[in-house]
Design an enzyme around this catalytic site. Structure first.
Site, PDB file in Angstrom:
ATOM      1  CG  ASP A  90      -1.728   1.571   1.244  1.00 55.86           C
ATOM      2  OD1 ASP A  90      -1.786   1.951   0.898  1.00 55.86           O
ATOM      3  OD2 ASP A  90      -2.868   1.873   2.945  1.00 55.86           O
ATOM      4  CB  SER A  93      -0.584   2.894   5.030  1.00 57.52           C
ATOM      5  OG  SER A  93      -0.425   1.531   4.393  1.00 57.52           O
ATOM      6  CG  ASN A  95       2.423   2.062  10.664  1.00 58.39           C
ATOM      7  OD1 ASN A  95       1.944   3.316  10.109  1.00 58.39           O
ATOM      8  ND2 ASN A  95       3.541   2.251  11.692  1.00 58.39           N
ATOM      9  CD1 TRP A  97      -1.347  -2.631   9.494  1.00 53.38           C
ATOM     10  CD2 TRP A  97      -2.461  -4.203  10.430  1.00 53.38           C
ATOM     11  NE1 TRP A  97      -2.964  -2.699   9.134  1.00 53.38           N
ATOM     12  CE2 TRP A  97      -3.436  -3.567   9.534  1.00 53.38           C
ATOM     13  CE3 TRP A  97      -3.056  -5.587  10.946  1.00 53.38           C
ATOM     14  CZ2 TRP A  97      -4.726  -3.612   9.059  1.00 53.38           C
ATOM     15  CZ3 TRP A  97      -3.839  -5.591  10.828  1.00 53.38           C
ATOM     16  CH2 TRP A  97      -4.688  -5.462   9.382  1.00 53.38           C
ATOM     17  CE1 TYR A 133      -4.231   1.416   7.066  1.00 49.15           C
ATOM     18  CE2 TYR A 133      -4.649  -0.092   8.827  1.00 49.15           C
ATOM     19  CZ  TYR A 133      -3.895   0.824   7.815  1.00 49.15           C
ATOM     20  OH  TYR A 133      -2.432  -0.006   7.385  1.00 49.15           O
ATOM     21  CG  ASP A 273      -3.258   4.934  -2.349  1.00 54.94           C
ATOM     22  OD1 ASP A 273      -3.147   3.537  -1.569  1.00 54.94           O
ATOM     23  OD2 ASP A 273      -4.299   4.947  -1.132  1.00 54.94           O
ATOM     24  CB  THR A 276      -7.295   3.798  -3.552  1.00 53.93           C
ATOM     25  OG1 THR A 276      -6.976   3.975  -1.817  1.00 53.93           O
ATOM     26  CG2 THR A 276      -8.781   4.014  -3.695  1.00 53.93           C
TER      27      THR A 276
END
Length: 384
Positions: A90, A93, A95, A97, A133, A273, A276
């Site tokens: 992505d 963003s 991070n 996780w 998000y 992005d 998306t």
């Protein structure tokens, strides 16, 4: 907040030497420029039987699965021995996780969970992390471990172990977690993104990555870390300077049909992005686009289109940095068994530079995109 729609170090002798790579420079040239080539060759003699000169790092591709042209995700592993997870790569963003055994949310129970006790290389912290998000959220704790992406093993990578994933979106998602590829300034809790560690640990030859997204549910999508592949695009890459270093943010000059500006008059800010699914923008200009393409809102709030009209629908042109990037109807109309819908969506993403547009997968499928951290540019060229 971002929207997520369902959607170097060179080892020489006994020391570590940081040798920066210039744009377009090979590793061999880099070593020669720094006066280190002879030392390296003494330690790693050239094998005449080998076709290629050995390199310290090579570009590495990560295959992505195309899920109904809605989401693109790949498989990574975390820990020793490795535990596998599917993640969205992505660019909206920053991070990394994954779900963890600390989480009892239905979304976690429906996905793979990371178990720290089963990894000999895991390092725990008490630092909390929380990420919101557009269509889901997570809270958890940060930890460190080895993360394998393609052929690249990133050591001591910080990542989030979810403890809570509320709501239904992540429950039904076909992926486990998210791997953010935006700038460190966008990362929650100051976590260093995976790509930054790839570069700082000299695991890739260039400080960039590139993306190809397939269409019509076909396979072959990928993220290429540390390089580009000219066979996937036609012509030359058009380099677009970034206007911010958080998202991959650029200026769009205008959006037009047949030379008539229908949105983004006087320019607007947009982010590229991969996380998306659609093209999103402020409500008024998006409504204008829906009008011009003949999309009407149904009782569910979706903008629907007559599938028989696609061949007669206009091409929408995004002019970016003086270059036209056309988007034909076949790209911005989404077709499935239920019918046809618009690939444009209204959404407010306010920032200090105004409401952002999001050039999501609907746009990226038409263009090979290079995300250049070394020079803060986005490069785009039509797919081959």
């Amino acid at each position: 907040m971002k929207i997520l729609l369902l959607l170097g170090l060179v080892v020489l002798s006994e020391c570590l030497v940081k040798v920066p790579l210039r744009k377009g420079e090979s590793l061999r040239s880099r070593l020669r420029r720094q006066g280190l080539l002879g030392d390296y060759l003494n330690k790693h003699p050239y094998n005449p039987a080998s076709k290629y000169f050995p390199t310290l790092a090579q570009a590495s591709g990560e295959p992505l699965q195309n899920y109904m042209d809605i989401e693109y995700f790949g498989t990574i592993s975390i820990g020793s021995p490795p535990q596998e997870f599917t993640v969205i790569f992505d660019t909206g963003s920053a991070n990394l996780w994954v779900p963890s055994v600390y989480c009892s949310s239905p979304a976690c129970n429906n996905h793979h969970k990371f178990n720290p006790q089963q990894s000999s290389t895991f390092q725990a912290t008490n630092t909390p992390v929380s990420i919101q998000y557009g269509t889901g959220s997570m809270t958890g704790v940060l930890g460190y471990d080895t993360v394998q992406v393609g052929n690249i093993a990133v050591s001591s990578q910080i990542f989030g172990l979810s403890q809570s994933e509320p709501g239904s979106f992540l429950y039904y998602s076909p992926f486990d977690g998210i791997l953010g590829l935006a700038f460190p300034g966008l990362a929650s809790s100051g976590a260093t993104p995976v790509f930054d560690n790839m570069w700082s640990q000299s695991l890739i030859p260039q400080d960039l990555f590139s993306v190809y997204l397939s269409s019509d549910g076909q396979s072959g999508s990928f993220v290429l870390f540390g390089g580009t592949d000219t066979s996937y695009y036609s012509g030359n890459l058009n380099w677009i300077p970034l206007t911010a270093e958080s998202y991959w943010q650029i200026t769009v000059d205008s959006v037009s049909i047949n030379g008539q500006v229908i949105a983004c008059s006087g320019s607007c800010q947009a982010i590229v992005d991969t996380g998306t699914s659609l093209i999103a923008g402020p409500p008024t200009p998006i409504a204008n686009i829906q009008y011009y393409i003949g999309a009407s809102q149904n009782s569910n709030g979706q903008y629907v289109i007559n599938c028989n009209s696609i061949s007669n629908m206009p091409t929408i042109v995004f002019t970016i940095n003086g270059v036209q990037f056309p988007l034909p109807a076949s790209a911005y109309v989404r077709q499935n068994q239920q019918g046809c819908t618009s690939g444009f969506q209204s959404m407010s993403l306010p920032t200090s530079s105004g409401d952002l547009w999001i050039l999501g997968d609907v746009f990226i499928r038409e263009y090979f995109v290079v995300f250049d951290r070394a020079n803060n540019y986005v490069g785009m060229a039509p797919i081959a």
